[in-house]
Design an enzyme around this catalytic site. Structure first.
Site, PDB file in Angstrom:
ATOM      1  CG  ASP A  73      51.122 -23.071  19.300  1.00 56.99           C
ATOM      2  OD1 ASP A  73      50.290 -22.860  18.401  1.00 56.99           O
ATOM      3  OD2 ASP A  73      51.559 -22.168  20.046  1.00 56.99           O
ATOM      4  CB  SER A  74      46.463 -25.621  16.668  1.00 54.04           C
ATOM      5  OG  SER A  74      47.132 -26.251  15.591  1.00 54.04           O
TER       6      SER A  74
ATOM      7  CG  ASP B   2      53.264 -22.715  15.917  1.00 49.95           C
ATOM      8  OD1 ASP B   2      53.793 -21.656  15.554  1.00 49.95           O
ATOM      9  OD2 ASP B   2      52.024 -22.878  15.995  1.00 49.95           O
TER      10      ASP B   2
ATOM     11  CE  LYS C 199      52.297 -20.616  13.091  1.00 49.74           C
ATOM     12  NZ  LYS C 199      51.943 -19.934  14.365  1.00 49.74           N
TER      13      LYS C 199
ATOM     14  CD  GLU D  45      51.041 -17.241  18.414  1.00 55.55           C
ATOM     15  OE1 GLU D  45      50.705 -16.462  19.333  1.00 55.55           O
ATOM     16  OE2 GLU D  45      50.486 -18.343  18.228  1.00 55.55           O
TER      17      GLU D  45
ATOM     18  CD  GLU E 271      44.906 -17.670  14.159  1.00 53.95           C
ATOM     19  OE1 GLU E 271      46.116 -17.936  14.247  1.00 53.95           O
ATOM     20  OE2 GLU E 271      44.014 -18.302  14.768  1.00 53.95           O
TER      21      GLU E 271
HETATM   22  O1  KIV Z   1      48.971 -23.495  15.689  1.00 56.96           O
HETATM   23  C1  KIV Z   1      48.419 -23.392  14.585  1.00 56.96           C
HETATM   24  O2  KIV Z   1      47.776 -24.319  14.076  1.00 56.96           O
HETATM   25  C2  KIV Z   1      48.549 -22.134  13.870  1.00 56.96           C
HETATM   26  C3  KIV Z   1      47.720 -21.937  12.641  1.00 56.96           C
HETATM   27  C4  KIV Z   1      46.332 -21.636  13.043  1.00 56.96           C
HETATM   28  C5  KIV Z   1      48.283 -20.901  11.739  1.00 56.96           C
HETATM   29  O3  KIV Z   1      49.266 -21.278  14.293  1.00 56.96           O
END
Ligand code: KIV
Length: 264
Positions: free
Chosen positions: A45-46, A84, A114, A116, A183
């Site tokens: 989600d970056s 994510d 993924k 969090e 992280e």
């Molecule tokens: O969103 C993302 O790119 C991430 C990575 C930094 C692990 O969660």
């Protein structure tokens, strides 16, 4: 000869082979990473920051994740693709977590998701895994909690924080994650977590003791204006792109492009 990377194959790398993961947001980049035999591609989600220009990851929607994840899935033949789950698509209820993770699998063709958070997310992880969805955990500096952390701050510096992170890692492992992103934490904290669990850890800003390493592709390629301290620049695409755009503009203005070889 390479074959498809899966959750059990990644899990089996623990203690045997270090491995790389990269973020990917589009088809072409995913294809190139797949050709480079990167085993895991994370549609992070970056992308809210790297692709969409938001200040943080909080505004990212499930629809945006589905759109980019589907493109990455089409580009990756052998790499395991992870989507994510964005902010508020899994926290509210286990039911929503299953439905939203399920959409990533059904509509975007990813191989896992993924999410969090630590112990508090264990019931969600267990439900996803029981429904056949591989889950990658993520603890430490968790960007979706940017406001609660008071900014993007390194975590796990005190003994009590380290012990909490180890508890979180064990709870997630027990719930069925196949690997865990660590992280933004001191190297020694990441080492202690890595030694405490039997699934691989994947570090970002967490030092050399993790089982794998992940970087945001924009940082690796030198596209990020102010890259974080932990990132290594393997190319300087920001300058290269700026140079190409200026050259094109100059050649169009001076009439040197298109040249005879570009004409039909
Ligand atoms: O969103 C993302 O790119 C991430 C990575 C930094 C692990 O969660």
């Amino acid at each position: 000869m390479s074959t498809k990377w899966t959750a059990p194959r990644i899990r089996a790398l623990k203690g045997k082979q270090r491995f790389a993961m990269l973020t990917a947001y589009d088809y072409t980049t995913a294809q190139l990473m797949d050709e480079a035999e990167i085993p895991m591609l994370l549609v992070g989600d970056s992308l809210g920051m790297t692709v969409l220009g938001y200040e943080n990851t909080l505004p990212v929607t499930l629809e945006q994740m589905l759109h980019h994840s589907a493109a990455v899935s089409r580009g990756a033949k052998n790499a395991m693709v992870i989507a994510d789950l964005p902010f508020l698509t899994y926290q509210v209820s286990i039911e929503e977590a299953i439905l939203n993770a399920g959409r990533c699998i059904k509509e975007a063709g990813v191989d896992g998701v993924k999410l969090e958070g630590g112990e508090i997310r264990a019931p969600h992880v267990r439900a996803l895994v029981e429904n056949g969805i591989p889950v990658l955990g993520h603890i430490g500096l968790t960007p979706q909690s940017v406001h609660a952390m008071g900014g993007f701050r390194v975590q796990g510096k005190t003994e009590s924080d380290i012990e909490r992170l180890i508890r979180d890692a064990r709870a997630l492992e027990d719930a069925g994650i196949f690997a865990l992103v660590l992280e933004g934490m001191p190297s020694d904290t990441a080492r202690r977590i890595t030694e405490a669990i039997s699934v691989p850890t994947i570090g970002i800003g967490a030092g050399p003791h993790c089982d794998g390493q992940v970087l945001v592709v924009n940082d690796l390629l030198g596209l990020t204006e102010r890259p974080p301290k932990f990132a290594k620049k393997y190319a300087d695409l920001r300058s290269e792109l700026q140079r190409s755009f200026s050259s094109f503009k100059e050649e169009v203005e001076s009439g040197t492009f298109p040249a005879p070889e570009h004409e039909y």
